[in-house]
Design a protein around this motif. Sequence first.
Motif: not given
Length: 322
Positions: A270-292
């Motif tokens: 997202x930050x370097x290559x300008x790729x997009x992310x849906x809200x559902x994918x962002x929620x998945x990323x939050x789950x990874x961070x919360x779990x770790x």
Amino acid sequence: MSTTNTKALGYTTMLISATLMGCVGLFARHINTSGDVIAFTRFTVGAIGTLAIILASGKLIYLRGTRLSPAIICGGVSLGLCLAAYVSSTQHTTLANAVFLIYTGPLFSSILAAIFLKEKVDKITGCLLFLVFIGTLMILGLINYDAATGFTMSLSFKAENMLGDMLGLVSGFGYGLYLFLSRYRTDVSSEIRSFYNFLFGGLGIAVYLILNPPSLAMMDGSSWLWLIAMAFFTGFAALGLLAVAARHLKAAELACVAYFECAVGAGIGILVFGESMTAFQAFGGAMIIIGGVGQVVASTVVDHFSKLRQPTPVPETVRHTH
């Protein structure tokens, strides 16, 4: 070193390792060669760098005196096998299938450790491991949600993809086997273990390169610089720190933090290559961070209360008065 400090070292090194591993895509997009060449270079630079540290710290005598065992040899070979099989998998099946199958590795390692090393997976760690795994499938787009169609999975196992899927499964098992075998021989120092991981992993990939010679025709000066930088950061540093973490964390604890790599990779996209992310994918990323993070906090709290429950030793002078 106390158990709490040991855990802190393990989680810190694992977090840094996963972060560096998540940067693989950042480097790979600037390198004009195949993934097996990249993997071989990572192991080669890692072996040279680790050997330099061993020589500089005067530990060559320990390297010579270390008894090689199947766990050490197979640990390095399985990691090399993992990376080589993953590259081939992406050529014979869908990328979604290949990515999903290699990320079954941490789950494999947790199961193997529970069976053979009798490492108990407590309920909290089990739940957090499940959380980060599902979060990984979400952030990679393997599980999707749309208001019109509901939940869908992009995985598709077809007969024509059988070879690629089998190679993907081999890559996942190789990754898990490496994490599992890293729990053996904790008597070997991290530098020595890292050197042998790099050495035997590189030899494993070398066999693959001999059977399937790569092309370097497209490699220019910029590609070589990116390749060497990638080998240093995602090979020498990342895999070296992983060896340190494996000495201090259980397989399930390693797995919970290992998936952080996916969140880092998505963030860089997202930050370097300008790729997009849906809200559902962002929620998945939050789950990874919360779990770790949850695993780190839970482990720290459990160790703290376990220490409090331990009986206070009676001083020698007091015991002699009775």
